[in-house]
Scaffold this motif. Structure first.
Motif, PDB file in Angstrom:
ATOM      1  N   ALA A  22      44.480  -0.996   2.018  1.00  0.00           N
ATOM      2  CA  ALA A  22      44.353  -0.707   3.447  1.00  0.00           C
ATOM      3  C   ALA A  22      45.641  -0.128   4.010  1.00  0.00           C
ATOM      4  O   ALA A  22      45.622   0.819   4.810  1.00  0.00           O
ATOM      5  CB  ALA A  22      43.965  -1.985   4.196  1.00  0.00           C
ATOM      6  N   GLU A  23      46.782  -0.685   3.610  1.00  0.00           N
ATOM      7  CA  GLU A  23      48.063  -0.174   4.090  1.00  0.00           C
ATOM      8  C   GLU A  23      48.302   1.262   3.610  1.00  0.00           C
ATOM      9  O   GLU A  23      48.793   2.105   4.360  1.00  0.00           O
ATOM     10  CB  GLU A  23      49.194  -1.084   3.622  1.00  0.00           C
ATOM     11  CG  GLU A  23      49.173  -2.467   4.266  1.00  0.00           C
ATOM     12  CD  GLU A  23      50.226  -3.389   3.681  1.00  0.00           C
ATOM     13  OE1 GLU A  23      50.897  -2.980   2.702  1.00  0.00           O
ATOM     14  OE2 GLU A  23      50.371  -4.522   4.181  1.00  0.00           O
ATOM     15  N   THR A  34      46.028   3.662   5.535  1.00  0.00           N
ATOM     16  CA  THR A  34      46.518   3.843   6.902  1.00  0.00           C
ATOM     17  C   THR A  34      47.710   4.797   6.913  1.00  0.00           C
ATOM     18  O   THR A  34      47.812   5.689   7.761  1.00  0.00           O
ATOM     19  CB  THR A  34      46.916   2.493   7.512  1.00  0.00           C
ATOM     20  OG1 THR A  34      45.773   1.624   7.532  1.00  0.00           O
ATOM     21  CG2 THR A  34      47.431   2.675   8.929  1.00  0.00           C
ATOM     22  N   ALA A  44      38.303   4.634   5.007  1.00  0.00           N
ATOM     23  CA  ALA A  44      39.228   3.631   4.480  1.00  0.00           C
ATOM     24  C   ALA A  44      38.529   2.286   4.274  1.00  0.00           C
ATOM     25  O   ALA A  44      38.740   1.609   3.256  1.00  0.00           O
ATOM     26  CB  ALA A  44      40.409   3.479   5.429  1.00  0.00           C
ATOM     27  N   GLU A  45      37.674   1.890   5.214  1.00  0.00           N
ATOM     28  CA  GLU A  45      36.953   0.617   5.075  1.00  0.00           C
ATOM     29  C   GLU A  45      36.022   0.656   3.863  1.00  0.00           C
ATOM     30  O   GLU A  45      35.898  -0.335   3.129  1.00  0.00           O
ATOM     31  CB  GLU A  45      36.169   0.331   6.351  1.00  0.00           C
ATOM     32  CG  GLU A  45      37.041  -0.045   7.537  1.00  0.00           C
ATOM     33  CD  GLU A  45      36.212  -0.353   8.773  1.00  0.00           C
ATOM     34  OE1 GLU A  45      34.961  -0.202   8.691  1.00  0.00           O
ATOM     35  OE2 GLU A  45      36.789  -0.731   9.801  1.00  0.00           O
ATOM     36  N   GLU A  89      39.181   5.837   9.478  1.00  0.00           N
ATOM     37  CA  GLU A  89      38.921   4.395   9.393  1.00  0.00           C
ATOM     38  C   GLU A  89      37.633   4.090   8.626  1.00  0.00           C
ATOM     39  O   GLU A  89      37.590   3.180   7.790  1.00  0.00           O
ATOM     40  CB  GLU A  89      38.840   3.808  10.804  1.00  0.00           C
ATOM     41  CG  GLU A  89      38.637   2.302  10.827  1.00  0.00           C
ATOM     42  CD  GLU A  89      38.614   1.759  12.244  1.00  0.00           C
ATOM     43  OE1 GLU A  89      38.366   0.541  12.399  1.00  0.00           O
ATOM     44  OE2 GLU A  89      38.838   2.542  13.192  1.00  0.00           O
ATOM     45  N   SER A 130      46.688   8.334   6.657  1.00  0.00           N
ATOM     46  CA  SER A 130      45.832   8.800   7.756  1.00  0.00           C
ATOM     47  C   SER A 130      44.405   9.066   7.303  1.00  0.00           C
ATOM     48  O   SER A 130      43.762  10.019   7.742  1.00  0.00           O
ATOM     49  CB  SER A 130      46.422  10.078   8.388  1.00  0.00           C
ATOM     50  OG  SER A 130      47.721   9.833   8.890  1.00  0.00           O
TER      51      SER A 130
END
Length: 741
Positions: free
Chosen positions: A604-605, A608, A617-618, A614, A611
């Protein structure tokens, strides 16, 4: 006793070029590009009268050519200075007032460099009764010779027009049938004149002759039509502009001949005379009609052969084209350019008209986690069989590459496949004598994030490495045998070896087949063709000058660096590494359930920081959890099979393994996994490494089962996923696009 053919020195002196020309019973005259006389032999002086001394800047018209034939002499000079050959007759008035009829042939005088520097004219007195027949038969013979070496339609038609205009016609049109349409393919006119726009139809235009027009009659009847004198006939006009132009230039006569072969009409050949030139006779007659009919027969046959050749070549090249990659993938950290050129026709080798498909191929294969497989290969021979073998090998290699095995193992499997596809043959006793095709091939795997290049070679030329303003062959220590030639009893694993190099930032690799350097020889100043080392040095010297250019520029420069015509089909593949490092995150965790959350937090880091949207990324973090959980639950320890157990004394059966010092602690500590995250231009890749040799597989979970759905989720939600063996165990990977669907 002297051998046959030996001559005395005195006889040899009389065989010099000057002596032979002095005794020749034929006039020989040489002029420069401006028609100034440079040389004539004694017979020329006898035929034309004394034209003057060499060097007095006398022009060829001083040979006595009568004024009415001056325009013909001017056209002769223009035609020959362009590299053509002219043959015809002149009226010549000698110094004593007598007039002779002279038949002459003019050819270009060439410098050793090949440039035309003047004209050589040979001439003899001719009889008026048969001069025209000789003119026509000589022209017909030259047309046949020119057509015999023509393989392409446009070249064939252009050669015909060049031979006929201006020697036999002022205007030449050739039109071919394209389906139901008649299309103009040639429009040639006397030098210095061309039809104004809006008058005669241009090249590529559809031609429609009105019913009753002499060209329409020739097409329908399939016979040669003569219009001896336009002032005495009346035909329907094809258009107002055409009629007006014909009147302006004074069209006097025309012949239209259909191009017929094998019972089919391929098109029309139109020849016309006008007042644009001053000719002895401004009209065609029946003899000319028959002559044009004979030309049309030869032209039709040549055009038919050319059409068949182009159709066969197009089919073969399309076959070859669709066997090669139609599109190259967009890859992170790598620029790619490719070229493929078929060989020049074999007709110049005296082997007739043949299509030039071959067995050269290249390929770029996306592999796991952004890695890429790069292939260059060449099947021995040419023709449809070589192309068919190439297609099978390319398909097989792509399939083998998906297993993500090392390059040496891929080539070993491809070698076995080469033997399998060999054409089955048996001798008289029934023994198998199938001979596998001989194939050279090089397979490379490149990782843009680590810049590691792994490769294995099967008898192929090493690629050229361009870096820091230098060009040299990539250092390959193990070059295996070509595919299909390995001796029986020798396992392929012993023949093909894997090597690894690091590709520097911005460096380029040029992979090529031998058609790039094996050209039809262009001899040097010593009269010998360059050897392989000299050719390679020439290629490298040209590439060094443009080493900073784009991959497209390098590919283009490579194709033109070596002089000579392409003698074999040629494939080129250029790749360049990124000048900057690609982003990657990597961390090793103990294989414990509590580490699943840590791995997800790391992912997750990283997403993030990169960029990543979201939603994407999830989704990626969810799949990280599933893959890591699968590793933690199922990865087995590898300490015992992978490490050597050293004992100072034998262990009795009464002792247990639990009594060995620190053994359990070592086993627990060995159980770990590594999470690697890679960021690409349009995707992120996730790799999970562990020490378990077993590759995962999707299984069907029952309604009440608590597990068994992790890989199913990965398969459904990831763009791609897979697993591959590594030296320490295995890697499970998946790809998630960074753009929302």
């Amino acid at each position: 006793m002297k051998r046959w053919g030996d001559v005395t020195q005195d006889t040899a002196d009389h065989l010099s070029a000057g002596s032979v020309l002095d005794h020749a019973e034929m006039a020989v005259v040489v002029t420069d590009r401006f028609s100034n006389l440079l040389y004539w032999n004694p017979f020329a002086e006898k035929l034309f009268g004394r034209p003057g001394a060499p060097g007095t800047r006398e022009q060829s018209l001083s040979l006595g050519i009568m004024e009415k034939d001056h325009p013909l002499a001017v056209e002769l000079a223009k035609h020959v200075l362009k590299g053509g050959v002219w043959e015809g007759t002149f009226d010549v008035r000698r110094g004593d007032g007598t007039i002779v009829y002279v038949r002459a042939q003019a050819v270009p005088l060439r410098h050793v460099s090949g440039s035309v520097t003047g004209i050589v004219i040979t001439a003899r007195e001719a009889m008026r009764s048969n001069e025209r027949e000789k003119d026509r038969f000589g022209l017909l013979e030259r047309i046949g010779e020119r057509l015999a070496g023509s393989l392409y339609v446009e070249e064939t038609l252009k050669r015909v027009a060049e031979m006929l205009v201006p020697q036999f016609a002022d205007h030449c049109f050739i039109e071919l049938m394209e389906g139901e349409r008649l299309t103009r393919r040639v429009s040639t006119h006397v030098p210095g004149w061309s039809p104004p726009p809006g008058t005669w139809a241009p090249l590529g235009a559809e031609i429609r002759y009105p019913t009753g027009h002499y060209a329409d009659i020739a097409l329908r009847r399939q016979e040669t039509i003569l219009v001896e004198d336009f002032s005495q006939t009346n035909y329907p006009s094809p258009g107002e502009g055409s009629t007006r132009l014909a009147a302006e230039i004074g069209m006097t006569s025309a012949i239209v001949a259909p191009l017929c072969v094998r019972g089919e009409t391929l098109g029309l050949m139109y020849l016309g005379l006008s007042n644009l030139t001053d000719r002895r006779s401004p009209h065609y007659d029946a003899f000319d009609r028959d002559f044009v009919g004979a030309i049309a027969t030869r032209v039709a046959l040549a055009v038919d052969n050319a059409l068949l050749f182009e159709e066969e070549r197009h089919t073969a090249e399309s076959f070859q084209k669709y066997l090669l990659p139609r599109e190259l993938p967009q890859l992170d950290g790598l620029e790619i350019a490719v070229r493929y050129y078929p060989a020049a026709p074999l007709a110049s080798h005296g082997q007739g008209i043949q299509t030039q498909v071959g067995g050269d191929w290249y390929d770029v294969i996306p592999l796991s986690a952004g890695r890429v497989g790069i292939v260059i290969g060449d099947v021995e021979g040419r023709g449809a069989k070589a192309a068919a073998v190439m297609g099978q090998l390319r398909a097989a290699l792509r399939a083998f590459a998906q297993d993500d095995k090392p390059p040496a193992e891929i080539l070993a499997r491809l070698d076995e496949w080469t033997r399998i596809i060999a054409t089955p043959e048996q001798d008289d006793s029934g023994e198998d004598i199938s001979i596998p095709p001989i194939v050279t091939c090089q397979y490379l795997v490149y990782d843009a994030w680590s810049r590691q290049l792994s490769f294995a070679n099967a008898g192929h030329a090493p690629p050229l490495l361009l870096k820091d303003g230098t060009c040299a062959e990539l250092d390959i220590k193990e070059v295996g045998q070509p595919l299909g030639v390995r001796a029986k009893g020798v396992h392929a694993d012993l023949v093909y070896k894997e090597e690894t190099r690091t590709l520097p930032p911005g460096a380029a690799l040029l992979l090529y087949t031998d058609g790039l350097v094996d050209r039809r020889p262009v001899r040097d100043a010593d009269g010998r063709p360059p050897n392989d080392e000299e050719t390679l040095a020439l290629l490298c010297a040209k590439l060094v000058k443009i080493s900073d250019a784009s991959v497209e520029g390098i590919a283009h420069a490579a194709t033109t660096a070596v002089p000579g015509e392409i003698d074999d089909d040629m494939a080129i593949l250029v790749v360049r590494s990124a000048p900057h490092d690609l982003e990657v995150e990597e961390r090793t965790f103990p294989a414990q359930p509590i580490m699943v959350g840590e791995a997800r937090r790391m992912a997750a880091e990283a997403f993030t920081g990169w960029s990543v949207p979201e939603e994407r990324a999830e989704l990626a973090c969810l799949l990280v959890s599933e893959v890591v959980t699968n590793v933690v639950l199922h990865a087995a320890t590898t300490s015992v099979p992978r490490r050597e157990l050293m004992m100072d004394a034998p262990i009795s059966f009464d002792e247990t393994w639990d009594d060995l010092p620190d053994f359990d602690d070592e086993i627990v500590n060995e159980k770990e996994f590594t999470l690697r995250l890679r960021r690409g231009r349009e995707s992120v890749w996730v790799e999970v490494f562990d020490q378990d040799l077993r590759l995962p597989r999707i299984r069907s979970a029952g309604e009440n089962d608590e597990g068994g759905r992790g890989l199913y989720l990965v398969d459904q939600l990831a763009k791609r996923w897979g697993s591959r063996p590594t030296k320490e165990g295995k890697a499970v990977w998946f790809e998630i696009p960074t753009k929302s669907r």
